[in-house]
Design a protein around this motif. Sequence first.
Motif, PDB file in Angstrom:
ATOM      1  N   TRP A 269      46.416  63.449  45.323  1.00 44.97           N
ATOM      2  CA  TRP A 269      46.933  62.659  44.395  1.00 44.97           C
ATOM      3  C   TRP A 269      47.120  63.344  42.989  1.00 44.97           C
ATOM      4  CZ3 TRP A 269      43.765  62.584  39.808  1.00 44.97           C
ATOM      5  CH2 TRP A 269      42.572  63.086  39.886  1.00 44.97           C
ATOM      6  N   TYR A 271      48.891  62.483  39.370  1.00 43.61           N
ATOM      7  CA  TYR A 271      49.560  61.221  38.480  1.00 43.61           C
ATOM      8  C   TYR A 271      50.200  61.547  37.277  1.00 43.61           C
ATOM      9  CZ  TYR A 271      46.164  58.760  41.513  1.00 43.61           C
ATOM     10  OH  TYR A 271      45.589  58.217  42.489  1.00 43.61           O
ATOM     11  N   TRP A 293      50.722  57.204  41.160  1.00 45.67           N
ATOM     12  CA  TRP A 293      49.743  56.060  40.785  1.00 45.67           C
ATOM     13  C   TRP A 293      50.862  55.131  40.089  1.00 45.67           C
ATOM     14  CZ3 TRP A 293      46.452  56.318  35.705  1.00 45.67           C
ATOM     15  CH2 TRP A 293      45.833  55.400  35.664  1.00 45.67           C
ATOM     16  N   THR A 327      48.996  54.666  45.052  1.00 45.09           N
ATOM     17  CA  THR A 327      47.470  54.146  44.839  1.00 45.09           C
ATOM     18  C   THR A 327      47.502  53.266  43.730  1.00 45.09           C
ATOM     19  OG1 THR A 327      47.431  56.236  43.592  1.00 45.09           O
ATOM     20  CG2 THR A 327      46.451  56.300  45.571  1.00 45.09           C
ATOM     21  N   PRO A 353      51.254  50.500  37.854  1.00 38.30           N
ATOM     22  CA  PRO A 353      51.356  50.875  39.375  1.00 38.30           C
ATOM     23  C   PRO A 353      52.515  49.795  40.038  1.00 38.30           C
ATOM     24  CG  PRO A 353      49.133  50.108  38.657  1.00 38.30           C
ATOM     25  CD  PRO A 353      50.150  50.212  37.180  1.00 38.30           C
TER      26      PRO A 353
END
Length: 368
Positions: A269, A271, A293, A327, A353
């Motif tokens: 991940w 972001y 994200w 996510t 998101p």
Amino acid sequence: MKKYFILLVIIFLNMASGLRAQDNLDSVLPVRGFCIGSPKPKDVDAFTKFIAEELAPRKVNTLIVRIDYNYQFKSHPEFVADSLTLTKSDVRKMVNACKKNNIRIIPQINLLGHQSWANHTGKLLSVYAGFDETPFLKMPEKYEWPNVDNLYCKSYCPLHPDLHKIVFDLVDEICDVFETNAFHAGMDEVFYLGEDKCPRCSGRDKAELFANEVRTVNNHLVGKNRQLWIWGDRLIDGKTTGLGMWEASYNNTYRAIDMIPKDVIICDWHYERADKTPVYFAMKGLNVITCPWRVPSLAVRQTEDMVNFRKESSKEMQPRFYGMMQTVWSDAGAFLDGFYENKKDDKGGDNTPWNSFKAMYEEINSLR
Ligand SMILES: [Zn+2]
């Protein structure tokens, strides 16, 4: 008669081209994921509808449901719920919607780290306080970051002799209910590990402790023909990369990347920037999925990167660039409100998101 024949041919050609498009997408991005907190019982029907009406048409093929203790576990009724939790029939609704739409559904329970949140101790350590890696550390009345204890989330002690029996009962039960061949164990943002005051862990190599826990969980799952998925942050060297203590490791667990089994799937991940860490994971022999994200333009760039990594790699490396996964860090209900009401972020902007999800899947579907 001839008219019907032509109609049949047209239907057949349409079906074939649909299948080809799907095949094509599978070869460009094998995993097209969506990861979200499990719905509250009252939101299950709305979420099931969302699976069919929004995930399926966008060709999402993997759904991670972060369920943790939001389920009425039969194997361990001592995990009594403090609020309404999902029943087997709630989960069945989601599972059936996924089956119908060829979506692989994977449950997540956070293992190792994330055993508390702010000043609230999580279910596992509330019931089994002995599993706490830092039992001497009392939860604050009011949580603030930074704090003197460096408390972000509590961890369980991976060397506690009674731990795995209980944790694996929960893992097995949830995997059975989800009828799944994979499990996401979280294992992100582990700040407490191998603590000096832990009689079992003190003095041990933190990378080895982390890798051993990954291996233990993986062995258990593989024994039941299931695959282990985890977040990738503990396997990245924070200091050298400058990636910060959440997104990467500052307590030397990163060396575990050379010690964990290669069949563990890494959810990487990032972001704030399209960091090129997927290449690092792939070069270590691990399958990697990039996870954005809430910044739509970033999600698009990360998708383009993933596609290019696959294109511009050797045939050995290509399959390890495994795909993309949106996510969502709220529960499903809050996400659905934002998605259907097209809400703005707290600053009134479009970095949400739901916008990231829409932008990423628009990009993915343009690849067909
Ligand atoms: Zn310990």
